[in-house]
Write an enzyme that holds these catalytic residues in place. Structure first.
Site, PDB file in Angstrom:
ATOM      1  N   ASP A  78       0.810  -1.221   0.000  1.00  0.00           N
ATOM      2  CA  ASP A  78       0.000   0.000   0.000  1.00  0.00           C
ATOM      3  C   ASP A  78       0.843   1.270   0.000  1.00  0.00           C
ATOM      4  O   ASP A  78       1.987   1.290   0.434  1.00  0.00           O
ATOM      5  CB  ASP A  78      -0.974   0.007   1.180  1.00  0.00           C
ATOM      6  CG  ASP A  78      -0.287  -0.196   2.522  1.00  0.00           C
ATOM      7  OD1 ASP A  78       0.703  -0.952   2.589  1.00  0.00           O
ATOM      8  OD2 ASP A  78      -0.727   0.402   3.527  1.00  0.00           O
ATOM      9  N   GLU A 137      -0.658  -2.041   5.207  1.00  0.00           N
ATOM     10  CA  GLU A 137       0.259  -1.994   6.350  1.00  0.00           C
ATOM     11  C   GLU A 137       0.183  -0.659   7.062  1.00  0.00           C
ATOM     12  O   GLU A 137       0.330  -0.594   8.284  1.00  0.00           O
ATOM     13  CB  GLU A 137       1.689  -2.246   5.869  1.00  0.00           C
ATOM     14  CG  GLU A 137       2.710  -2.415   7.001  1.00  0.00           C
ATOM     15  CD  GLU A 137       3.208  -1.107   7.597  1.00  0.00           C
ATOM     16  OE1 GLU A 137       3.548  -1.084   8.791  1.00  0.00           O
ATOM     17  OE2 GLU A 137       3.259  -0.097   6.856  1.00  0.00           O
TER      18      GLU A 137
END
Length: 389
Positions: A78, A137
């Site tokens: 991400d 994350e």
């Protein structure tokens, strides 16, 4: 294994191209749909089976030519809601207000490259390599979601890494013990009684309550925790009042707590609640605290960390191995090693000559792409040597 080094070098250009494509198309937490598809396309091409997780993410497995244990390799995917500030790079983010400001694009590309290299030596692998491409994350939700969907079921060991701009390119670290701190979020709502700024005696000032709390809460660190056990308590946001001549009825604070032990975390959580409630009561108001457990500390297994250190020294030279001190940054890799042995390494990517020395989460963050070769090889060598030792 010399062959793995050569294979990573063979795929280096593809790795850089893949990373740059992801960099141009950053996706935020649990929105990594394009990234997931790009990883899937590559796995299909090289012939490694996988399954997609919900809502995004991939778990793939490469079964070696001989039976053995299972080792998992993890990379996060991400991006962040950060505006890219770098100029003059051909792969600048095409998404306004979004960029890969932490290096997760590099992690994904490195793990895919390791998968390509390991696929070519598949008959020599004794066991199974599981590749975990993790979403989300940055808000500490992705690892828990992957674990809930079976990411570490049947896994004997798990290894992860983070590209690290605070370390020079060409170096790597994997310390024994504490590596990353827990990262929790708290919010406190103070409530008083509002009124005219000229008539304070008729009011209970929430601004005073909030200010008093902020000024005094650091004694939780200095007087209620072990001085040899690092703790950070930060109030990063205050939202108080509505107008210059109105005494605030409500105040909201938001902050974070970082530490390296669960016992200390629990103690700080209780102290914050006590401080908030007692401070509010002293001024005649009330306080409600919401404490959200984010990540738990990343604590590297001693045997695994020493094993990773030996791989770094043997493959990249003794000078490449450094001992980077633990950071109070958070990393949800910790949920993969909560019940499974493993370790987490750092790979230096800082290079002032290439303007890649900027801090993570900064708008000018970038990666010395030569460092990605070390990361990809470290992934591959760790998995192969662990299974074959």
């Amino acid at each position: 294994m010399k062959e793995l080094k050569e294979l990573v070098q063979k795929y280096k250009k593809e790795m850089i191209d893949f990373r740059r494509d992801l960099h141009q198309h950053p996706e935020l937490q649990f929105e990594e749909f394009r990234t997931t598809e790009k990883v899937a396309e590559t796995l299909d091409k090289i012939g490694i089976p996988y399954r997609k997780t919900e809502p995004t993410g991939i778990i793939a497995e490469l079964v070696g030519g001989q039976p053995g244990k299972t080792v998992a390799l993890r990379a996060d995917m991400d991006a962040l809601p950060v505006q890219e500030l770098s100029e003059g790079i051909s792969y600048k983010s095409l998404e306004d207000g979004k960029m890969h400001a932490c290096g997760h694009d590099a992690h994904t590309a490195m793990l895919l490259t390791a998968a390509k290299a390991l696929k070519e030596v598949q008959p020599k692998i004794k066991g199974t390599v599981r590749f975990i491409f993790q979403p989300s994350e940055e808000n500490a939700q992705g690892a828990k979601a992957m674990v809930a969907q079976g990411a570490v079921e049947g896994v004997d060991d798990v290894f992860g890494m983070h590209i690290w701009s605070q370390m020079l390119s060409g170096t790597a670290s994997c310390v024994v013990g504490s590596s990353f701190a827990s990262a929790d979020i708290f919010s406190i709502d103070f409530k008083g009684r509002g009124g005219h700024g000229a008539m304070p005696d008729a009011c209970i000032d929430a601004a005073v309550m909030a200010s008093s709390f902020v000024m005094n809460v650091q004694t939780v660190v200095s007087r209620e925790t072990n001085p040899l056990d690092p703790v950070v308590v930060t109030v990063g946001k205050m939202d108080v009042g509505t107008r210059f001549n109105v005494i605030a009825e409500n105040a909201r604070l938001e902050g974070t707590v970082r530490c390296f032990s669960i016992e200390t975390r629990d103690r700080v959580e209780k102290a914050l609640k006590r401080y908030a409630e007692q401070t509010a009561a002293m001024y005649g108001g009330t306080a409600v605290i919401d404490y959200d457990h984010g990540t738990i500390p990343v604590v590297n297994d001693e045997e695994d960390a020493l094993f990773a250190q030996s791989i770094i020294a043997e493959n990249f030279g003794e000078a490449a191995l450094i001992q980077e001190p633990p950071t109070t940054g958070g990393e949800d890799f910790s949920y993969f090693t909560e019940n499974t042995p493993g370790c987490f390494a750092l790979v230096g990517c800082g290079n002032p000559e290439k303007d890649t020395q900027w801090a993570h989460h900064h708008g000018r963050f970038n990666v010395d792409e030569d460092a990605m070769e070390i990361g990809a090889e470290l992934y591959a060598q760790y998995a192969f040597e662990y299974l074959n030792k």
